[in-house]
Design an enzyme around this catalytic site. Structure first.
Site, PDB file in Angstrom:
ATOM      1  CB  SER A   7      -0.906   0.015   1.236  1.00  0.00           C
ATOM      2  OG  SER A   7      -1.470   1.302   1.360  1.00  0.00           O
ATOM      3  CG  HIS A  32      -3.965  -1.612  -1.335  1.00  0.00           C
ATOM      4  ND1 HIS A  32      -5.070  -2.385  -1.592  1.00  0.00           N
ATOM      5  CD2 HIS A  32      -4.337  -0.740  -0.378  1.00  0.00           C
ATOM      6  CE1 HIS A  32      -6.069  -1.996  -0.816  1.00  0.00           C
ATOM      7  NE2 HIS A  32      -5.656  -0.984  -0.068  1.00  0.00           N
ATOM      8  CG  ASP A  34      -5.166   2.587   0.867  1.00  0.00           C
ATOM      9  OD1 ASP A  34      -6.116   1.792   0.827  1.00  0.00           O
ATOM     10  OD2 ASP A  34      -4.038   2.295   1.304  1.00  0.00           O
ATOM     11  CG  MET A  36      -8.328   7.512   2.291  1.00  0.00           C
ATOM     12  SD  MET A  36      -7.394   7.757   3.794  1.00  0.00           S
ATOM     13  CE  MET A  36      -6.578   6.168   3.926  1.00  0.00           C
ATOM     14  CG  HIS A  65      -9.287   0.301  -0.241  1.00  0.00           C
ATOM     15  ND1 HIS A  65      -8.676   0.217   0.991  1.00  0.00           N
ATOM     16  CD2 HIS A  65     -10.621   0.300   0.002  1.00  0.00           C
ATOM     17  CE1 HIS A  65      -9.599   0.169   1.936  1.00  0.00           C
ATOM     18  NE2 HIS A  65     -10.790   0.231   1.369  1.00  0.00           N
ATOM     19  CG  MET A  67     -11.297   3.607   2.216  1.00  0.00           C
ATOM     20  SD  MET A  67      -9.768   3.677   3.149  1.00  0.00           S
ATOM     21  CE  MET A  67      -8.599   3.624   1.802  1.00  0.00           C
ATOM     22  CG  MET A 136     -11.490  -2.352   5.399  1.00  0.00           C
ATOM     23  SD  MET A 136      -9.967  -1.977   4.520  1.00  0.00           S
ATOM     24  CE  MET A 136      -9.008  -1.110   5.766  1.00  0.00           C
ATOM     25  CG  ASP A 174      -6.150  -2.525   3.410  1.00  0.00           C
ATOM     26  OD1 ASP A 174      -5.032  -2.222   3.883  1.00  0.00           O
ATOM     27  OD2 ASP A 174      -6.855  -1.724   2.757  1.00  0.00           O
TER      28      ASP A 174
HETATM   29  C1  DX5 Z   1      -6.251   2.010   5.622  1.00  0.00           C
HETATM   30  C2  DX5 Z   1      -5.798   1.602   4.251  1.00  0.00           C
HETATM   31  C3  DX5 Z   1      -4.692   0.627   4.236  1.00  0.00           C
HETATM   32  C4  DX5 Z   1      -3.397   1.091   4.842  1.00  0.00           C
HETATM   33  C5  DX5 Z   1      -2.691  -0.103   5.415  1.00  0.00           C
HETATM   34  O1  DX5 Z   1      -7.427   2.714   5.519  1.00  0.00           O
HETATM   35  O2  DX5 Z   1      -6.879   1.006   3.563  1.00  0.00           O
HETATM   36  O3  DX5 Z   1      -4.467   0.122   2.924  1.00  0.00           O
HETATM   37  O4  DX5 Z   1      -2.556   1.724   3.911  1.00  0.00           O
HETATM   38  O5  DX5 Z   1      -1.572   0.319   6.109  1.00  0.00           O
HETATM   39  P1  DX5 Z   1      -0.829  -0.598   7.176  1.00  0.00           P
HETATM   40  O6  DX5 Z   1      -0.385  -1.835   6.457  1.00  0.00           O
HETATM   41  O7  DX5 Z   1       0.288   0.267   7.650  1.00  0.00           O
HETATM   42  O8  DX5 Z   1      -1.832  -0.915   8.261  1.00  0.00           O
HETATM   43 ZN    ZN Z   2      -6.491  -0.023   1.609  1.00  0.00          ZN
END
Ligand code: DX5
Ligand code: ZN
Length: 227
Positions: A7, A32, A34, A36, A65, A67, A136, A174
């Protein structure tokens, strides 16, 4: 075969391209990403322009991903900027079926995602329509949190439903995955492993290789791993 999906939320953005090359060279399978929106989760990360730039320079499988509230509004945009798989939260839309259909019609892989408080049975009606379920293992929104053990049980429940239906669906985990606990999530039935801090904090090449080694060991001992 099980897959590692680093990620980039935990990357150093000054060196993003270089760090992505490093995870690719060390053998990571996916990347990956993310996204947001500051609404579905409190934080804001990055969006389409960053993904377009990544797509220009790597052929890694881009595991996006979302969010984001009402993800159906953005499916075309993320497909156009180079996502290979679009994961959206079932909690974020009133039209899960329509969103799945939209992603499919764009020729992209479909993932549905559940937060820690959402039960495994919430994904059951969609299992025969998706490629992947993302469970998650922390509250979405931030990297660097500790894994929630109740979510590992949910991984087993989701994998059991998939097996009972005779489907070939990946289960992705994740949040809070480390070299120390990756085996337990694979034994629970995960086949795609997201790792942010465990990859990008410290020595990237060594981290990826050690995670891949542990994933391989766990796969052998579990004697399965999704196709
Ligand atoms: C959190 C993200 C994850 C995050 C994971 O909302 O969806 O993908 O980057 O990070 P680690 O592996 O550090 O928990
Ligand atoms: Zn994620």
């Amino acid at each position: 075969m099980n897959k590692l999906s680093p990620s980039i939320l935990a990357a150093d953005f000054w060196q993003l391209g270089e760090q992505i090359s490093r995870v690719q060279e060390a053998g990571a399978h996916y990347l990956h990403i993310d996204v947001m929106d500051g609404m579905f989760v409190p934080s804001i990360s990055f969006g389409m322009p960053v993904i377009s730039s990544i797509r220009m320079w790597t052929d890694l499988f881009l595991d996006v991903h979302l969010m984001v509230e009402k993800p159906e509004r953005y499916v075309e945009a993320f497909a156009a900027c180079g996502a290979d798989l679009i994961n959206f939260h079932v909690e974020a839309t009133e039209d899960v079926d329509g969103t799945i259909g939209k992603i499919r019609s764009l020729g992209k892989k479909v993932g549905i995602t559940v937060k820690p408080s959402t039960p495994a049975k919430a994904v059951e009606p969609y299992l025969d329509k998706v490629d992947l379920v993302l469970v998650m293992t922390v509250e979405p929104g931030f990297g660097g949190q500790k894994i929630l053990s109740s979510c590992v049980e949910k991984v087993s429940a989701v994998r059991k439903m998939i097996l009972e239906k005779g489907l070939n669906v990946e289960v992705e985990v994740d949040g809070g995955i480390t070299i120390g606990n990756v085996r337990s999530v694979i034994e629970a039935g995960a086949s795609v492993i997201v790792a942010g801090s465990a990859v990008f904090k410290g020595e990237i090449d060594g981290n990826v290789k050690e995670l891949l080694r542990r994933i391989g060991e766990a796969e052998e001992s579990a004697g399965c791993g999704a196709e």
